[in-house]
Design a protein around this motif. Structure first.
Motif, PDB file in Angstrom:
ATOM      1  N   GLU A 131       0.834  -1.210   0.000  1.00  0.00           N
ATOM      2  CA  GLU A 131       0.000   0.000   0.000  1.00  0.00           C
ATOM      3  C   GLU A 131       0.865   1.255   0.000  1.00  0.00           C
ATOM      4  OE1 GLU A 131      -2.879  -1.029  -1.041  1.00  0.00           O
ATOM      5  OE2 GLU A 131      -3.299   1.121  -0.814  1.00  0.00           O
ATOM      6  N   TYR A 132       1.962   1.203   0.766  1.00  0.00           N
ATOM      7  CA  TYR A 132       2.886   2.342   0.816  1.00  0.00           C
ATOM      8  C   TYR A 132       3.425   2.631  -0.590  1.00  0.00           C
ATOM      9  CZ  TYR A 132       6.937   5.257   1.835  1.00  0.00           C
ATOM     10  OH  TYR A 132       7.859   6.279   1.824  1.00  0.00           O
ATOM     11  N   ILE A 133       3.838   1.563  -1.281  1.00  0.00           N
ATOM     12  CA  ILE A 133       4.386   1.747  -2.635  1.00  0.00           C
ATOM     13  C   ILE A 133       3.307   2.324  -3.560  1.00  0.00           C
ATOM     14  CG2 ILE A 133       5.407   0.561  -4.626  1.00  0.00           C
ATOM     15  CD1 ILE A 133       6.553  -1.512  -2.578  1.00  0.00           C
ATOM     16  N   ARG A 134       2.092   1.802  -3.408  1.00  0.00           N
ATOM     17  CA  ARG A 134       0.977   2.288  -4.242  1.00  0.00           C
ATOM     18  C   ARG A 134       0.747   3.788  -4.028  1.00  0.00           C
ATOM     19  NH1 ARG A 134      -2.414  -1.073  -6.568  1.00  0.00           N
ATOM     20  NH2 ARG A 134      -2.206  -2.777  -5.072  1.00  0.00           N
ATOM     21  N   ASN A 135       0.967   4.228  -2.804  1.00  0.00           N
ATOM     22  CA  ASN A 135       0.714   5.639  -2.478  1.00  0.00           C
ATOM     23  C   ASN A 135       1.920   6.543  -2.708  1.00  0.00           C
ATOM     24  OD1 ASN A 135      -1.937   5.096  -1.720  1.00  0.00           O
ATOM     25  ND2 ASN A 135      -1.316   4.529   0.359  1.00  0.00           N
ATOM     26  N   HIS A 136       3.017   5.979  -3.172  1.00  0.00           N
ATOM     27  CA  HIS A 136       4.221   6.797  -3.406  1.00  0.00           C
ATOM     28  C   HIS A 136       4.674   6.649  -4.852  1.00  0.00           C
ATOM     29  CE1 HIS A 136       4.053   7.028   0.914  1.00  0.00           C
ATOM     30  NE2 HIS A 136       4.850   8.079   0.824  1.00  0.00           N
ATOM     31  N   SER A 137       4.238   7.587  -5.667  1.00  0.00           N
ATOM     32  CA  SER A 137       4.457   7.453  -7.107  1.00  0.00           C
ATOM     33  C   SER A 137       5.927   7.627  -7.493  1.00  0.00           C
ATOM     34  CB  SER A 137       3.596   8.468  -7.864  1.00  0.00           C
ATOM     35  OG  SER A 137       3.904   9.764  -7.393  1.00  0.00           O
ATOM     36  N   GLU A 138       6.768   8.082  -6.562  1.00  0.00           N
ATOM     37  CA  GLU A 138       8.191   8.203  -6.879  1.00  0.00           C
ATOM     38  C   GLU A 138       8.900   6.845  -6.854  1.00  0.00           C
ATOM     39  OE1 GLU A 138       6.736   9.024  -4.069  1.00  0.00           O
ATOM     40  OE2 GLU A 138       8.080   8.945  -2.329  1.00  0.00           O
ATOM     41  N   VAL A 139       8.238   5.832  -6.311  1.00  0.00           N
ATOM     42  CA  VAL A 139       8.889   4.516  -6.207  1.00  0.00           C
ATOM     43  C   VAL A 139       8.729   3.770  -7.531  1.00  0.00           C
ATOM     44  CG1 VAL A 139       8.968   2.308  -4.987  1.00  0.00           C
ATOM     45  CG2 VAL A 139       8.453   4.417  -3.726  1.00  0.00           C
ATOM     46  N   ARG A 140       9.833   3.618  -8.251  1.00  0.00           N
ATOM     47  CA  ARG A 140       9.770   2.919  -9.545  1.00  0.00           C
ATOM     48  C   ARG A 140      10.489   1.569  -9.514  1.00  0.00           C
ATOM     49  NH1 ARG A 140      14.553   3.531 -10.668  1.00  0.00           N
ATOM     50  NH2 ARG A 140      14.341   2.172 -12.463  1.00  0.00           N
ATOM     51  N   ASP A 141      11.020   1.186  -8.347  1.00  0.00           N
ATOM     52  CA  ASP A 141      11.835  -0.032  -8.233  1.00  0.00           C
ATOM     53  C   ASP A 141      11.653  -0.569  -6.817  1.00  0.00           C
ATOM     54  OD1 ASP A 141      13.990  -1.845  -8.031  1.00  0.00           O
ATOM     55  OD2 ASP A 141      15.543  -0.343  -8.397  1.00  0.00           O
ATOM     56  N   VAL A 142      11.323  -1.862  -6.722  1.00  0.00           N
ATOM     57  CA  VAL A 142      11.203  -2.466  -5.387  1.00  0.00           C
ATOM     58  C   VAL A 142      12.126  -3.674  -5.305  1.00  0.00           C
ATOM     59  CG1 VAL A 142       9.195  -3.894  -6.037  1.00  0.00           C
ATOM     60  CG2 VAL A 142       9.637  -3.420  -3.628  1.00  0.00           C
ATOM     61  N   ILE A 143      12.810  -3.800  -4.193  1.00  0.00           N
ATOM     62  CA  ILE A 143      13.612  -4.994  -3.914  1.00  0.00           C
ATOM     63  C   ILE A 143      12.845  -5.814  -2.887  1.00  0.00           C
ATOM     64  CG2 ILE A 143      15.769  -5.875  -2.949  1.00  0.00           C
ATOM     65  CD1 ILE A 143      16.164  -2.518  -4.125  1.00  0.00           C
ATOM     66  N   VAL A 144      12.348  -6.973  -3.332  1.00  0.00           N
ATOM     67  CA  VAL A 144      11.588  -7.849  -2.443  1.00  0.00           C
ATOM     68  C   VAL A 144      12.600  -8.781  -1.771  1.00  0.00           C
ATOM     69  CG1 VAL A 144       9.727  -9.542  -2.297  1.00  0.00           C
ATOM     70  CG2 VAL A 144       9.625  -7.736  -4.033  1.00  0.00           C
ATOM     71  N   SER A 145      12.674  -8.694  -0.442  1.00  0.00           N
ATOM     72  CA  SER A 145      13.678  -9.480   0.270  1.00  0.00           C
ATOM     73  C   SER A 145      13.076 -10.014   1.567  1.00  0.00           C
ATOM     74  CB  SER A 145      14.905  -8.578   0.514  1.00  0.00           C
ATOM     75  OG  SER A 145      15.940  -9.291   1.141  1.00  0.00           O
ATOM     76  N   GLY A 146      13.914 -10.375   2.521  1.00  0.00           N
ATOM     77  CA  GLY A 146      13.400 -10.915   3.780  1.00  0.00           C
ATOM     78  C   GLY A 146      14.511 -11.001   4.809  1.00  0.00           C
ATOM     79  N   GLY A 147      14.751 -12.195   5.327  1.00  0.00           N
ATOM     80  CA  GLY A 147      14.356 -13.507   4.874  1.00  0.00           C
ATOM     81  C   GLY A 147      14.595 -13.704   3.384  1.00  0.00           C
ATOM     82  N   ASP A 148      13.987 -14.742   2.900  1.00  0.00           N
ATOM     83  CA  ASP A 148      14.154 -15.063   1.488  1.00  0.00           C
ATOM     84  C   ASP A 148      12.792 -15.277   0.830  1.00  0.00           C
ATOM     85  OD1 ASP A 148      14.753 -16.270  -1.022  1.00  0.00           O
ATOM     86  OD2 ASP A 148      16.713 -16.853  -0.224  1.00  0.00           O
ATOM     87  N   PRO A 149      12.410 -14.380  -0.092  1.00  0.00           N
ATOM     88  CA  PRO A 149      11.085 -14.469  -0.718  1.00  0.00           C
ATOM     89  C   PRO A 149      10.853 -15.804  -1.430  1.00  0.00           C
ATOM     90  CG  PRO A 149      12.175 -12.413  -1.317  1.00  0.00           C
ATOM     91  CD  PRO A 149      13.183 -13.224  -0.574  1.00  0.00           C
ATOM     92  N   LEU A 150      11.913 -16.433  -1.935  1.00  0.00           N
ATOM     93  CA  LEU A 150      11.707 -17.691  -2.666  1.00  0.00           C
ATOM     94  C   LEU A 150      11.483 -18.878  -1.721  1.00  0.00           C
ATOM     95  CD1 LEU A 150      14.097 -17.389  -5.755  1.00  0.00           C
ATOM     96  CD2 LEU A 150      11.711 -16.674  -5.496  1.00  0.00           C
ATOM     97  N   MET A 151      11.491 -18.622  -0.408  1.00  0.00           N
ATOM     98  CA  MET A 151      11.087 -19.666   0.536  1.00  0.00           C
ATOM     99  C   MET A 151       9.568 -19.698   0.692  1.00  0.00           C
ATOM    100  SD  MET A 151      13.797 -21.215   1.253  1.00  0.00           S
ATOM    101  CE  MET A 151      13.351 -22.286   2.630  1.00  0.00           C
ATOM    102  N   LEU A 152       8.890 -18.698   0.148  1.00  0.00           N
ATOM    103  CA  LEU A 152       7.429 -18.708   0.167  1.00  0.00           C
ATOM    104  C   LEU A 152       6.928 -19.716  -0.866  1.00  0.00           C
ATOM    105  CD1 LEU A 152       6.862 -14.836   0.227  1.00  0.00           C
ATOM    106  CD2 LEU A 152       6.583 -16.410   2.164  1.00  0.00           C
ATOM    107  N   SER A 153       5.674 -20.128  -0.719  1.00  0.00           N
ATOM    108  CA  SER A 153       5.076 -21.001  -1.732  1.00  0.00           C
ATOM    109  C   SER A 153       4.900 -20.194  -3.016  1.00  0.00           C
ATOM    110  CB  SER A 153       3.717 -21.504  -1.248  1.00  0.00           C
ATOM    111  OG  SER A 153       2.824 -20.403  -1.160  1.00  0.00           O
TER     112      SER A 153
END
Ligand SMILES: *Cc1c(COP(=O)(O)O)cnc(C)c1O
Ligand code: SF4
Length: 365
Positions: A142-164
């Motif tokens: 939601e934060y990213i959706r509300n911030h139009s200056e964000v053009r790049d996201v790094i999805v991390s953790g933990g490790d996102p590929l440990m999710l199903s």
């Protein structure tokens, strides 16, 4: 998972590898001679997990695989480390989202990793489910959706590929529905530490969310195994550019020849070296830190001596939240009249003449 009738598939394979492994001193003692009291005392503070793939690569006590995952008494005697040296919490407008740079954010989506690296920058959080929740992920999106200056996201953790696949797709789909978000990056240790998780099914899902990049984390040339090669090949075939972020680690890769071999082998499995990180000043990791001079020596041994593609940026993530700062060996060594003097990879000096016209304009000012 114990259902013996379950049809074997590539998916169940990785889930079994990720489920089985070493969690306690007793588990470890079944394979290596260790001080069980020390191991259990340390892992109470910082969790241990070694999946069966990584375990299969640990050939002897003290090798590079062993050192990265086995708790060490030194973790409890760190004289200078702090919990959050990069002040990620200070730059988090909502929990688990770090907005430090103008146009990109880091989104932490889960606690779990394929192994727990003893030198992890996020030791304060990884392996600890209480810091993560699906509600917080939604809040970050939601934060990213509300911030139009964000053009790049790094999805991390933990490790996102440990999710199903399903859970990960929920996140990617939500991110892709944000019009101003141009690129998605996933930070993952999985291609290195649990390569079986890179299945054709996963790749078929990921490729729906392009432009998508993966940054992975290999630290030693021995980690470039046939299994890792297979995993990176599948990702690359799905059109995903893969970068590598290595950490400079004492006793593991603080050697120009070892780093050169790592970089060359990564290119051979279609992974482009991106960063070498100077180790952060994280609680419990002092015994892994090297001098910055060592890092400079390594970069000098790469540049010019091997493919330019094999030369990553060497960076220090500045303590206190200053962000990544590149550290470079000095190449501009002076001026000789209008000539700029440059040192090449062999240590020889060459002169490059600045354009005369431009100099005349400068002089006339
Ligand atoms: C490393 C990092 C990034 C990404 O940096 P790049 O140099 O663009 O790869 C973004 N946000 C945070 C908080 C980071 O630590
Ligand atoms: S995989 Fe990454 S996040 Fe997880 S423990 Fe290792 S360095 Fe930390």
């Amino acid at each position: 998972m114990s259902n013996a009738d379950e049809a074997p598939s590539s998916q169940t394979d990785w889930k079994i590898i990720a489920r089985d492994g070493l969690r306690t001193a007793e588990d470890l003692a079944g394979h290596f001679e260790v001080d069980e009291k020390v191991v259990d005392r340390v892992r109470e503070e910082f969790p241990m997990f070694v999946n069966t793939y990584w375990l299969s690569k640990m050939k002897e006590k003290g090798d590079s695989f062993w050192k990265q995952v086995v708790p060490d008494a030194a973790e409890l005697e760190d004289p200078i480390g702090v919990q959050d040296p990069l002040d990620e919490e200070g730059d988090s407008p909502v929990p688990n989202l770090v907005h430090r740079y103008p146009d990109r954010v880091l989104l932490l989506v889960n606690h779990q990793c394929p192994i727990y690296c003893r030198f992890c920058t996020r030791k304060r959080k990884v392996g600890q489910p209480e810091f993560f929740s699906t509600a917080l992920v939604d809040q970050g999106i939601e934060y990213i959706r509300n911030h139009s200056e964000v053009r790049d996201v790094i999805v991390s953790g933990g490790d996102p590929l440990m999710l199903s696949d399903r859970r990960l797709e929920y996140i990617l789909k939500a991110l892709r529905s944000i019009p101003h978000l141009e690129i998605i990056r996933i930070g993952s240790k999985v291609p290195c530490a649990l390569p079986q998780r890179i299945t054709p099914e996963l790749c078929a899902m990921l490729r729906k969310y392009h432009p998508l990049y993966i940054n992975t984390h290999f630290n030693h040339p021995d980690e470039v195994t046939p299994e890792a090669k297979q995993a990176c090949g599948l990702l690359a075939d799905a059109g995903i550019p893969i970068g590598n972020q290595a950490v400079l680690l004492k006793g593991i890769n603080d050697d120009p020849e070892v780093m050169k071999r790592l970089m060359q082998r990564l290119l051979a499995i279609r992974v482009r070296p991106y960063y070498i990180y100077q180790a952060d000043i994280v609680t419990g990791t002092e015994h892994f830190r090297t001098s910055v001079q060592k890092g400079l020596e390594i970069i000098s041994a790469l540049r010019g001596h091997t493919s330019g593609l094999a030369v990553p940026h060497y960076v220090i993530d500045a303590p206190g939240g200053g962000g990544k700062i590149p550290v470079l060996p000095e190449t501009v060594v002076g001026m000789d009249g209008d000539n700029i003097l440059l040192r090449n990879y062999e240590g020889k000096t060459y002169a490059y003449p600045n354009p005369v016209e431009e100099l005349a304009v400068e002089a006339a000012k």
